[in-house]
Design a protein around this motif. Structure first.
Motif, PDB file in Angstrom:
ATOM      1  N   THR A  51       0.830  -1.214   0.000  1.00 54.74           N
ATOM      2  CA  THR A  51       0.000   0.000   0.000  1.00 54.74           C
ATOM      3  C   THR A  51       0.864   1.264   0.000  1.00 54.74           C
ATOM      4  O   THR A  51       0.439   2.324   0.456  1.00 54.74           O
ATOM      5  CB  THR A  51      -0.934   0.017   1.235  1.00 54.74           C
ATOM      6  N   SER A  52       2.119   1.129  -0.501  1.00 59.21           N
ATOM      7  CA  SER A  52       2.984   2.315  -0.579  1.00 59.21           C
ATOM      8  C   SER A  52       2.500   3.236  -1.695  1.00 59.21           C
ATOM      9  O   SER A  52       1.800   2.812  -2.619  1.00 59.21           O
ATOM     10  CB  SER A  52       4.435   1.903  -0.816  1.00 59.21           C
ATOM     11  N   HIS A  53       2.892   4.501  -1.611  1.00 55.32           N
ATOM     12  CA  HIS A  53       2.404   5.503  -2.554  1.00 55.32           C
ATOM     13  C   HIS A  53       2.867   5.227  -3.993  1.00 55.32           C
ATOM     14  O   HIS A  53       2.108   5.394  -4.944  1.00 55.32           O
ATOM     15  CB  HIS A  53       2.853   6.890  -2.112  1.00 55.32           C
ATOM     16  N   SER A  57      -1.497   0.035  -3.519  1.00 55.55           N
ATOM     17  CA  SER A  57      -2.901   0.446  -3.627  1.00 55.55           C
ATOM     18  C   SER A  57      -3.609   0.184  -2.303  1.00 55.55           C
ATOM     19  O   SER A  57      -3.635  -0.952  -1.817  1.00 55.55           O
ATOM     20  CB  SER A  57      -3.583  -0.356  -4.741  1.00 55.55           C
ATOM     21  N   THR A  58      -4.155   1.242  -1.713  1.00 54.55           N
ATOM     22  CA  THR A  58      -4.952   1.017  -0.504  1.00 54.55           C
ATOM     23  C   THR A  58      -6.320   0.451  -0.870  1.00 54.55           C
ATOM     24  O   THR A  58      -6.984  -0.141  -0.025  1.00 54.55           O
ATOM     25  CB  THR A  58      -5.153   2.316   0.308  1.00 54.55           C
ATOM     26  N   ARG A  87      -6.707   3.885  -6.824  1.00 56.72           N
ATOM     27  CA  ARG A  87      -5.544   3.404  -6.073  1.00 56.72           C
ATOM     28  C   ARG A  87      -5.508   3.935  -4.642  1.00 56.72           C
ATOM     29  O   ARG A  87      -4.657   3.568  -3.842  1.00 56.72           O
ATOM     30  CB  ARG A  87      -4.264   3.815  -6.809  1.00 56.72           C
ATOM     31  N   HIS A  88      -6.419   4.885  -4.341  1.00 58.20           N
ATOM     32  CA  HIS A  88      -6.409   5.498  -3.002  1.00 58.20           C
ATOM     33  C   HIS A  88      -7.758   5.318  -2.312  1.00 58.20           C
ATOM     34  O   HIS A  88      -8.352   6.273  -1.819  1.00 58.20           O
ATOM     35  CB  HIS A  88      -6.039   6.979  -3.093  1.00 58.20           C
ATOM     36  N   HIS A 111      -4.627   4.529   9.253  1.00 58.03           N
ATOM     37  CA  HIS A 111      -4.268   4.532   7.823  1.00 58.03           C
ATOM     38  C   HIS A 111      -3.808   3.169   7.319  1.00 58.03           C
ATOM     39  O   HIS A 111      -3.210   2.383   8.060  1.00 58.03           O
ATOM     40  CB  HIS A 111      -3.258   5.640   7.498  1.00 58.03           C
ATOM     41  N   ASP A 113      -2.095   2.968   4.244  1.00 56.64           N
ATOM     42  CA  ASP A 113      -0.886   3.100   3.423  1.00 56.64           C
ATOM     43  C   ASP A 113       0.362   2.992   4.298  1.00 56.64           C
ATOM     44  O   ASP A 113       0.308   3.177   5.524  1.00 56.64           O
ATOM     45  CB  ASP A 113      -0.896   4.436   2.662  1.00 56.64           C
ATOM     46  N   ALA A 175      -6.298   6.135   3.205  1.00 56.51           N
ATOM     47  CA  ALA A 175      -5.154   6.258   2.295  1.00 56.51           C
ATOM     48  C   ALA A 175      -4.360   7.530   2.598  1.00 56.51           C
ATOM     49  O   ALA A 175      -4.825   8.426   3.310  1.00 56.51           O
ATOM     50  CB  ALA A 175      -5.663   6.307   0.859  1.00 56.51           C
TER      51      ALA A 175
END
Ligand SMILES: [Zn+2]
Length: 482
Positions: A51-53, A57-58, A87-88, A111, A113, A175
């Motif tokens: 789930t990294s930016h 994908s959150t 993706r967010h 959160h 992410d 996210a």
């Protein structure tokens, strides 16, 4: 201890527990075996969903958690995934309270992410869930998927029991907390405020249980925040040859300005959170410090006590706005008069005050038209002139009563310390929206093992299971259950 003694001691302890009628309590503070398996599976699923930016994908993680809740019997309209793009995504789930409740819902934010993690920097694959030497490893094991997992497990357990809370519980797994421009809490507040409207918010991403060698030291509750602001002090000058100096010198102007800031002390000011902090700390520290803490929290705060406590940098920063010089660049050659001098002054501003107010104070202190004072509004600093963190309302009694009860059961003797931190979590958004927010969890992290955002992030296996049980007991206690 000699191995032979262990069973004897265990028998003695269980005997004591039985005598005191504590067996039920001991069981209650331990996560049941079937729920350990469930908690581990959910935690693993979250860690192994990137789930990294950059590439994650959150939405995927939110959908996975949605399916878990639907399978547990939540209805589709009460568990939704929504966000500004694909993706967010954010998960918003509502656990309905008793019909006709007059209590406003409560909100839980956490959160989904995580911070970026590179395989080559880590000993293990950061997106593989690895159990090793009594720890779970993986990106997000401390920040903050362990608490995402705990919330989902609690919802599933309570649902399975047919539990009905005394108010609605809204869970938002979101996210964009760690970066990017799609912060889920901000987006939900802007576009779906009613969906997440709560009387107060809980956020496991701030405060928390600090341990040493797995033994609880303190449970910090973040309940208000200082503002961060960088001010640039600038003086310019035509310069010239240093063999024929003039009175007017950019370095002297800025140096003099810094001297005036150094000698100034912002006024003493407590709010409900910092007052409660000193009241709690007075029971932890001893002697003169404890007496001073009691003396500054009374109706007529002691000036002497305040001065003595101010010698400790941490206590000092808790009692007032602070500004300190942190960087300086000036001049361009050893034999030339400086054409410019620039210093950075970093301020941490008490809730209820603004950067504009502090800038006005700095200008008044400096009293030199040759020194410009500007607020740094770059991305790194990200503050605005009229930003203001909300002065905290009185600490919510229900939130703290339940916390005291469950902490006494699970971590007997551990002090609960209300804290003021510097705007580092999503609580700054909910607080700014007028929703009092409290940051804590029962996930113990050793004081020398903070690996959030770092390599080989990990959490003790038992600390995780204990934290999951804490979450469940707390949520139940807070909403009228036993
Ligand atoms: Zn976090």
């Amino acid at each position: 201890m000699p191995t032979l003694l262990k069973p004897l001691l265990a028998a003695a302890i269980s005997g004591l527990f039985a005598i005191a009628g504590l067996t039920a309590l001991a069981q209650q503070t331990t996560l049941p075996p079937a729920d350990r398996i469930l908690a581990r599976a959910i935690f693993q699923q979250l860690i192994e969903t990137n789930t990294s930016h950059s590439v994650g994908s959150t939405t995927v993680a939110a959908e996975e958690m949605r399916k878990r809740l639907l399978d547990a019997g939540f209805s589709a309209e009460d568990v939704v995934v929504l966000g500004p793009d694909d993706r967010h995504g954010n998960l918003v789930a509502r656990y309905h309270g008793v019909a006709g409740s007059t209590k406003k819902p409560m909100l839980i934010i956490c959160h989904l992410d995580v911070v970026e993690a590179k395989r080559e920097d880590w000993t293990t694959d950061p997106f593989q869930f690895v159990e090793k030497d009594g720890y779970f490893y993986g990106r997000g094991t401390q920040d903050i998927k362990e608490s995402d997992a705990a919330s989902i497990v609690s919802f599933i357990r309570l649902k399975r029991e047919g539990y009905v809370p005394d108010r609605d519980i809204i869970l938002a797994l979101t996210a964009g907390e760690e970066g990017g421009e799609d912060n889920g809490v901000a987006w939900l507040l802007q576009t779906h405020r009613a969906m997440i409207e709560g009387e107060f918010a809980l956020n496991a991403d701030a405060g928390g249980l600090t341990t040493h060698d797995a033994k609880p030291l303190e449970l910090g509750v973040e309940a208000t925040e200082k503002l961060y602001a960088d001010f640039e002090l600038t003086a310019t000058n035509p310069g010239g040859h240093s063999s024929v100096p003039t009175k007017d010198n950019a370095i002297y102007h800025v140096a003099d300005a810094l001297g005036r800031i150094e000698r100034y002390t912002f006024p003493f000011e407590l709010n409900d959170v910092t007052r409660a902090y000193f009241v709690a700390m007075a029971k932890v520290v001893g002697g003169q410090q404890a007496a001073d803490m009691r003396a500054i929290t009374g109706a007529a705060p002691s000036v002497v006590g305040e001065a003595r406590l101010s010698e400790d940098p941490h206590y000092n920063s808790t009692m007032r706005t602070t500004c300190v010089a942190t960087e300086m660049t000036a001049g361009h050659a050893p034999n030339a008069l400086p054409q410019s001098a620039v210093a950075n002054v970093n301020c941490r501003i008490l809730p209820g005050h603004t950067p504009a107010e502090v800038r006005a104070k700095l200008r008044e202190l400096i009293a030199d038209p040759k020194v410009e004072v500007t607020l740094d509004i770059s991305v790194a600093s990200d503050s605005k002139e009229d930003d203001m963190s909300i002065t905290p309302p009185p600490l919510n009694k229900e939130v703290f009563d339940a916390l005291r009860d469950v902490t006494a059961e699970m971590f007997p003797g551990t002090p609960i310390i209300p804290e003021m931190e510097t705007g580092a979590s999503d609580s700054k958004l909910t607080m700014a929206a007028g929703i009092p927010s409290y940051g804590f969890s029962g996930m113990g992290v050793d004081d020398d093992d903070d690996r959030a955002h770092g390599k080989d992030e990990r959490i003790r296996v038992e600390a995780f299971y204990t934290g999951v049980q804490f979450d469940y007991l707390y949520l139940k206690r807070l909403t009228g259950g036993k």
